[in-house]
Each structure stands twice: as C-alpha cells, then as structure tokens.
Design an enzyme around this catalytic site. Structure first.
Site, mmCIF file in Angstrom:
data_model
loop_
_atom_site.group_PDB
_atom_site.id
_atom_site.type_symbol
_atom_site.label_atom_id
_atom_site.label_comp_id
_atom_site.label_asym_id
_atom_site.label_seq_id
_atom_site.Cartn_x
_atom_site.Cartn_y
_atom_site.Cartn_z
ATOM 1 N N ASN A 226 0.850 -1.201 0.000
ATOM 2 C CA ASN A 226 0.000 0.000 0.000
ATOM 3 C C ASN A 226 0.880 1.243 0.000
ATOM 4 O OD1 ASN A 226 0.497 0.864 2.857
ATOM 5 N ND2 ASN A 226 -0.387 -1.154 3.246
ATOM 6 N N ASP B 56 -4.635 -9.324 13.364
ATOM 7 C CA ASP B 56 -4.712 -7.899 13.712
ATOM 8 C C ASP B 56 -3.761 -7.665 14.883
ATOM 9 O OD1 ASP B 56 -5.398 -5.334 14.710
ATOM 10 O OD2 ASP B 56 -7.304 -5.472 13.637
ATOM 11 N N ILE B 57 -2.634 -7.069 14.582
ATOM 12 C CA ILE B 57 -1.539 -6.994 15.556
ATOM 13 C C ILE B 57 -1.948 -6.158 16.763
ATOM 14 C CG2 ILE B 57 0.880 -6.382 15.890
ATOM 15 C CD1 ILE B 57 1.120 -6.571 12.750
ATOM 16 N N VAL B 58 -2.403 -4.936 16.515
ATOM 17 C CA VAL B 58 -2.661 -4.044 17.653
ATOM 18 C C VAL B 58 -3.841 -4.564 18.481
ATOM 19 C CG1 VAL B 58 -4.184 -2.343 16.511
ATOM 20 C CG2 VAL B 58 -2.704 -1.615 18.354
ATOM 21 N N LYS C 164 -13.440 2.487 15.319
ATOM 22 C CA LYS C 164 -12.224 1.660 15.272
ATOM 23 C C LYS C 164 -11.576 1.543 16.646
ATOM 24 C CE LYS C 164 -10.367 1.202 11.445
ATOM 25 N NZ LYS C 164 -9.791 1.472 10.149
ATOM 26 N N LYS D 246 -10.824 -2.094 18.101
ATOM 27 C CA LYS D 246 -9.455 -2.538 18.412
ATOM 28 C C LYS D 246 -9.254 -2.694 19.913
ATOM 29 C CE LYS D 246 -7.903 -1.979 14.116
ATOM 30 N NZ LYS D 246 -7.240 -2.972 13.294
#
Ligand code: C5P
Length: 412
Positions: free
Chosen positions: A212, A310-312, A345, A349
């Site tokens: 990206n 999803d890392i965070v 979000k 998260k």
C-alpha cells in the site's frame, strides 16, 4: 527549523575531524540556530577561522586576551549568551582538560566559567581508536558524565590514520539530530516504546506482491519523537527506504505475519505501543514459489486470500495491556467520516487512544493532521510537519502514562 531561537557556541579543538565542523556549522544554522564559533590554537592548525567566520557570519573567537571585548572577559560573555555549548570535534586532550577543570585557553576557560544549570555542555569526541579505548580517556569521560556533561558518542569505521574502529566524530547530520533531541522535553524517561511503521508487503510470487502507499514517515517520526523524549525505542518497520532515527533500534520486516511475530516478541517489555503501520488486511494464501507465467491462453491467476492477524488488537487483548502496564495506541487511515470511523475503530481494536488521519492526505507527505480519540475526549491536532505532530502525540501519551493504570488500560 528545529533550532530556531537557539544560540549555540560551537567549540573546535585540534583534530582532523575539524573539516566536518564546517558542515556542522552550516547545518546548525540551516536549522535556525545562531552559532558563535570558538577555536583552540590546535583547531586553527586544521581549519582556518576565516572558513568558520564565513559560515557562521560571526567573528570567530580564539583568545581570552582579545582586546576587542569591552570588558576583556570573552569567556564570561560567550558562555552567558549561549543556550548550549557544543564542542565538536572534542579531542582526547580537551576532554582531559575539562575533566580536571583546566582553563589555560579561551574554550576550556569558557566551559569552566559557564553557568552549569543553564548552559549545558555537549561533547562530540573525535580521536584515533586507541586513544578512544585508552583507560585514561574512558576515565575522563566517566568523570565528565558525573559532572553533568553530555557525551554524544562516536562513530565507528575508517579513521584518517588508516586504522578502523571507534572514535570517529559523528557525522554533522547525526550531531544536528542529537542537538535537536537534546532540547526536547524528556517526557518519556524510563519508558520502553514500541512503534510499528510503514506498509507491509504480501507476496504473490517471488517477484510480485501486494502493498500500500504508506510511506512510514509518520511512524518513523513517532519513533524519533519518543527517543527525543528519553524513551528506549524499538521500531518494527515494513519495507520503506527511510533512515533509522538516531538511537532507535529498528527491526525490518516484510509481511504482516513477520510484523506480527516481531511486534509480539517486543510487546512484553514495552510500556507504550504505537501501531502506525498500515498492515495489509489480507495476504495471498496460495502464493507461488515460482514466478507465475502468462501462458498466452488468456487464463488468469487464481489468487486465494487469507486474513492477516490484527496486531494491535491482539496486543490490546494481552494481560499487560488490560492491566494498564502497556498503553496501546492505534491508528486509522480513513478516506472520509474521520471522527465516526475513528471512534468505531477505537472500540473495535480495544485501544484507549486511537489516532485518526485521512489516508490520501497523509500517505507520502511530510505533514499531516491528526484526530486523537479516547473514551472521553476528541482532540484535533491541526496540519503540521509529521515530526511536530509526533512530538504532540508523544506528549499526549506521556500524559496518559502519568495517569492511573485503569485510565490507560485497554477495554476489551
Ligand atoms: O483495521 P485497520 O487496518 O484500519 O486498523 C488500523 C490500525 O490497526 C493501525 O493502528 C494498524 O497499525 C493496526 N493494524 C494492525 N494489524 C493489522 C491491521 C491493522 O496492527 N492486521
């Protein structure tokens, strides 16, 4: 213009690295500082006062007996006017003098006469590797540290004498970065900061992939700002061609899964994690070991996708984040409805702070605008250079770290 309104005394002592002091002087002035050069007699053997005068735009001071000073006290006048004194290059001999409080020429006399709490002294040592490693030099440096002097370290590599090792003066650009960092408020001393930055690259085959437009600039600026604020910083970086900020440990990764592994490996010692990376949501599950060829039949490659971790969100679910021992900060690059998307979000998260920005208005740019969203507040940081915004974000995080652990705990 990171040194605007700063007045620096740049001291030169005898060493071949004096040739770099000319470039350093220019670079400091380019950042907005005014620079008064003071040279020892030995320094004048390596570079002329004429050169330094032309670059600094000020008469170079070389003697404590200069009758042009109305009160005949240049050592007092120069030191009182400075925001900091930077000696670059600083020879082994000059460090020995400083360590003992010797003051037999203008520069050492001025260093001794400076009002210590108000006018810091920064040294950029430069010498042969044997001189650097000598116990006398190391002893003097320790003494100088104890006396409150800031030692900026040395570089390693080829030396003018033909030997290779530690003791080279840092490059002018490195010194400028260190001086800028020195003037930043030390809001994160004792904190371990983990930053993810840049895009990820998901391979399709050995020569193609999906990535990206993230440049990594925002994340790198955050890593730099955290280091400037006194934190120990690790930066997990996707594929970008940016220089590593001074003093930051960098771990290069390519795919989201590599970033996931590196981040989780580091997260258990971090007290603040800022996830600025633009991680690919999906990877190609059936990536080919060999280049996929066009065979002329008009057939298309059949790519199958799998979702990346999803890392965070995963770190935010960890015990340390839930207890508030680790403050997790997420980013959201949106193209519209920034506030609503950022709030949603943040909840998805499970992070106490989510930083929203408009993707197309930030990717690749040197400036940005941020929206800081917490459970109770929304704060707009207007468009500014990314480093400036990173410093404001760091200050905000420092405020959250100073609050009760429950206030910075994740919410999932
Ligand atoms: O879901 P989205 O990609 O928009 O979320 C952005 C935030 O989540 C950023 O902080 C990004 O670094 C993080 N992220 C992550 N791992 C992913 C996807 C996003 O850590 N797989």
């Amino acid at each position: 213009m990171q040194l605007r309104d700063r007045h620096l005394v740049l001291g030169l002592t005898g060493g071949i690295a004096c040739y770099k002091a000319a470039e350093l002087c220019r670079a400091l002035i380019k950042e907005g500082a005014t620079v008064q050069v003071v040279m020892t007699q030995s320094a004048e053997r390596f570079i002329t006062a004429v050169t330094m005068q032309a670059l600094s735009g000020r008469v170079v001071q070389t003697s404590q007996w200069d009758v042009r000073e109305p009160n005949n006290m240049p050592h007092i006048n120069l030191a009182r006017a400075a925001d900091a004194i930077l000696v670059a290059p600083c020879s082994a001999d000059f460090m020995a003098k400083l360590a003992h409080g010797a003051a037999d020429e203008l520069l050492s006399l001025m260093c001794l006469a400076r009002p210590r709490p108000r006018v810091p002294l920064l040294l950029a040592p430069a010498m042969n590797r044997e001189m650097w490693a000598h116990p006398a030099t190391q002893r003097n440096m320790e003494q100088l540290r104890q006396d409150g002097t800031v030692l900026l370290g040395v570089g390693s590599g080829d030396q003018a004498c033909g030997e290779t090792g530690d003791g080279r003066m840092l490059e002018p650009a490195e010194l400028v970065e260190d001086v800028i960092a020195f003037f930043q408020p030390k809001l994160l001393v004792g904190q371990q900061v983990l930053v993810t930055a840049g895009p990820t690259y998901e391979a399709i085959d050995p020569v193609r992939g999906i990535t990206n437009l993230s440049s990594g600039k925002m994340g790198f600026a955050i890593a730099r700002a955290a280091h400037e604020a006194g934190a120990v910083v690790t930066l997990v970086a996707g594929p970008v061609a940016l220089a590593t900020p001074r003093g930051v440990t960098r771990i290069d990764v390519r795919s989201a899964r590599e970033m996931h592994a590196a981040t989780l490996e580091q997260a258990h010692r971090a007290s603040l994690m800022v996830a600025a990376a633009a991680v690919a949501d999906w990877r190609v599950d059936n990536a080919s070991d060999q280049k996929i060829k066009k065979d002329g039949s008009g057939g298309l490659p059949q790519l199958r996708f799998a979702e990346n971790p999803d890392i965070v969100a995963e770190v935010a679910r960890s015990e340390r984040a839930r207890s508030g021992a680790l403050l997790c900060v997420g980013f959201a690059a949106e193209s519209q409805d920034l506030l609503a998307n950022a709030q949603a979000k943040r909840l998805r998260k499970g992070v106490p702070l989510l930083v929203g920005n408009i993707g197309p208005a930030t990717f690749g740019m040197d400036d940005n605008a941020l929206l800081l969203v917490t459970a109770t507040a929304v704060l707009e940081l207007p468009r500014a250079p990314k480093l400036e915004l990173a410093r404001q974000l760091v200050a905000h995080c420092a405020g959250m770290l100073a609050a009760a652990p429950a206030d910075r705990a994740t919410t999932t």
